[in-house]
Scaffold this motif. Structure first.
Motif, short mmCIF file in Angstrom:
data_model
loop_
_atom_site.label_atom_id
_atom_site.label_comp_id
_atom_site.label_asym_id
_atom_site.label_seq_id
_atom_site.Cartn_x
_atom_site.Cartn_y
_atom_site.Cartn_z
N PRO A 151 121.23 -15.41 -58.65
CA PRO A 151 120.97 -14.03 -59.07
C PRO A 151 120.26 -13.96 -60.43
O PRO A 151 120.62 -14.68 -61.37
CB PRO A 151 122.38 -13.43 -59.18
N PHE A 152 119.26 -13.10 -60.50
CA PHE A 152 118.55 -12.80 -61.75
C PHE A 152 118.56 -11.28 -61.92
O PHE A 152 118.41 -10.54 -60.96
CB PHE A 152 117.09 -13.29 -61.68
N LYS A 153 118.73 -10.87 -63.19
CA LYS A 153 118.76 -9.42 -63.47
C LYS A 153 117.34 -8.94 -63.82
O LYS A 153 116.63 -9.60 -64.59
CB LYS A 153 119.71 -9.15 -64.64
N VAL A 154 116.95 -7.80 -63.25
CA VAL A 154 115.65 -7.21 -63.59
C VAL A 154 115.79 -6.57 -64.97
O VAL A 154 116.60 -5.66 -65.16
CB VAL A 154 115.24 -6.15 -62.54
N ILE A 155 115.00 -7.06 -65.96
CA ILE A 155 115.13 -6.51 -67.30
C ILE A 155 113.94 -5.63 -67.69
O ILE A 155 113.99 -4.91 -68.67
CB ILE A 155 115.36 -7.61 -68.38
N TYR A 167 107.55 -7.40 -62.60
CA TYR A 167 109.01 -7.42 -62.75
C TYR A 167 109.35 -8.59 -63.65
O TYR A 167 108.88 -9.71 -63.41
CB TYR A 167 109.69 -7.63 -61.39
N VAL A 169 112.51 -10.84 -64.93
CA VAL A 169 113.91 -11.09 -64.55
C VAL A 169 114.50 -12.20 -65.41
O VAL A 169 113.78 -13.09 -65.87
CB VAL A 169 114.02 -11.48 -63.05
N SER A 171 118.27 -14.70 -66.09
CA SER A 171 119.58 -15.10 -65.56
C SER A 171 120.55 -15.27 -66.74
O SER A 171 120.13 -15.65 -67.83
CB SER A 171 119.44 -16.42 -64.83
N ASP A 172 121.84 -14.99 -66.50
CA ASP A 172 122.84 -15.21 -67.55
C ASP A 172 123.10 -16.69 -67.74
O ASP A 172 123.46 -17.14 -68.82
CB ASP A 172 124.17 -14.53 -67.16
N GLY A 240 118.03 -3.46 -64.29
CA GLY A 240 119.49 -3.60 -64.23
C GLY A 240 119.95 -4.14 -62.88
O GLY A 240 121.04 -4.69 -62.78
N ASP A 241 119.12 -4.00 -61.84
CA ASP A 241 119.48 -4.55 -60.52
C ASP A 241 119.39 -6.07 -60.54
O ASP A 241 118.70 -6.65 -61.37
CB ASP A 241 118.53 -4.03 -59.43
N GLU A 242 120.07 -6.67 -59.55
CA GLU A 242 119.98 -8.13 -59.42
C GLU A 242 119.19 -8.49 -58.16
O GLU A 242 119.35 -7.85 -57.12
CB GLU A 242 121.39 -8.72 -59.29
#
Ligand code: HEM
Length: 382
Positions: A151-155, A167, A169, A171-172, A240-242
């Protein structure tokens, strides 16, 4: 090792396969998806509908069969496909499924003409070809930056042109290394109303990943089957979506000797990997001719980024707006290029084919032309 007898059966049956190639691969896919519906989560249903993957697979199998005495001749093509397979997370255990169904389809389409000897020869030959892919992909899996889809977050989401959004993106958990200019990432989504996951490759816009991976997506005609994932990203995915991503992949990278000038040529959203190449090569002081073909000025993406290069002496820009001046042709390109450059180009299959024809007219050696179409490379027939 294949025996001489097996090889001569293969050579003798190539014309029959060429004749029935599309029928065999169509039957193959239908049968395989009936037997293994889970594979619909991996294959691109749009390509199936447009017949693209059918052509790609038929061509690859026949190309491999034609080179059965010296399979190393197909290695460059295998390399490009292996990168895509790795990005899609195709594993060794998938190969026997494809093999069984392909052999079934040969028997099904050829009927009585498919003798046990022919079936046996193709079974063994498929095994040898599959092994070439499996070994090459094994090496790519060892190098991949992370395994599986993560999973990667769209920033950030930016409108790059009327039809193109980028886009970014992050990752934490994964600190992504700089990518090689020209590479792509593979996105896995599951649009509502769809039965299956859908995977698509998107080129990365920038080698710098310190602030995330940035990739670009072109919207397709509204309601078109073609742009199922692209339109899903455009319409549904917000900051904010993944989304799920496999590690960067691709071998469409600049490898020309430093003293050589390069031409970076793109059509439409094909400018995306070309922007990463521009960023990387400009820094190295390379002389670059940057040629872009778009319908009109509104359709040109990354205008803000391009502006940053305007005072760079080693980069020359040429924009061709087909709405007003028609397509790029020999006369226009001969004005810009001297013919000795290494050429890197990206765009639709139709754009690639048109440009390859122009380069033929200009007597440019094919070894100077490196390209990545959006669509299977082997469906390009020029
Ligand atoms: C893509 C050939 C095995 C799944 C492709 C492409 C070719 C190809 C030529 C198009 C590459 C491009 O886009 O330029 C082959 C050959 C195989 C083989 C010759 C066996 C020797 C497999 C296996 C799987 C698989 C075992 C998984 C079950 C895919 C998928 C794509 C692809 C999902 C992306 C295109 C799409 O989704 O329509 N392959 N492949 N392939 N292959 Fe394979």
């Amino acid at each position: 090792m294949l025996t001489e007898e097996t090889k001569s059966i293969i050579k003798a049956t190539i014309p029959v396969l060429e004749e029935h190639g599309d029928a065999i691969t169509t039957a193959f896919y239908k049968h395989m998806f009936e037997e293994h519906p889970e594979l619909l989560n991996i294959f691109n249903k749009t390509n199936q509908k447009l017949g693209r993957q059918q052509t790609a697979l038929a061509q690859t199998v026949i190309a491999a069969a034609k080179h059965i005495d010296h399979l190393e001749a197909i290695i460059p093509n295998v390399n490009q496909i292996a990168h895509k397979h790795r990005a899609l997370q195709i594993k060794e255990e998938h190969y026997p499924i494809v093999g069984e169904n392909l052999i079934w389809a040969i028997g099904h389409v050829l009927g009585d003409a498919a003798t046990p000897e022919i079936i046996d020869a193709w079974t063994k030959t498929y095994g040898v070809i599959a092994d070439v892919f499996i070994q090459m992909e094994k090496a790519l899996y060892e190098e991949e930056e992370w395994h599986d889809f993560k999973p990667f977050k769209v920033i950030d989401i930016k409108e790059e042109s009327a039809e193109i959004k980028s886009y970014t993106v992050m990752s934490d958990d994964i600190k992504v290394q700089p990518i090689k200019a020209g590479q792509y990432i593979t996105v896995k989504v599951h649009p509502e109303n769809e039965e299956n996951d859908a995977l698509r490759h998107y080129s990365i816009c920038s080698i710098d990943t310190t602030k995330g991976i940035k990739f670009a997506v072109k919207r397709d005609v509204a309601g078109s089957e073609k742009g199922m994932v692209s339109n899903y990203l455009h319409d549904n995915v917000k900051v904010g979506d993944e989304i799920l991503l496999s590690a960067p992949a691709g071998e469409f990278t600049v490898d020309a000797p430093q003293e050589k000038d390069i031409v970076l040529i793109s059509g439409g959203v094909g400018m995306t990997p070309i922007m990463a190449m521009l960023e990387d090569e400009e820094k190295k002081g390379r002389h670059i001719k940057f040629i872009h073909s778009a319908y009109n000025r509104d359709a040109v993406p990354f205008k803000a980024e391009i502006k940053k290069y305007h005072n760079k002496e080693n980069v020359q820009f040429f924009f061709n707006y087909s709405e007003s001046v028609g397509r790029l042709n020999k006369t226009k390109l001969a004005d810009i290029m001297n013919g000795n450059e290494e050429i890197y180009m990206c765009g639709s299959v139709a754009f690639m084919e048109a440009m390859l024809e122009v380069f033929n007219e200009m007597n440019i050696d094919r070894s100077q032309v490196h390209f990545e179409p959006f669509g299977p490379k082997m469906s390009i027939t020029i």
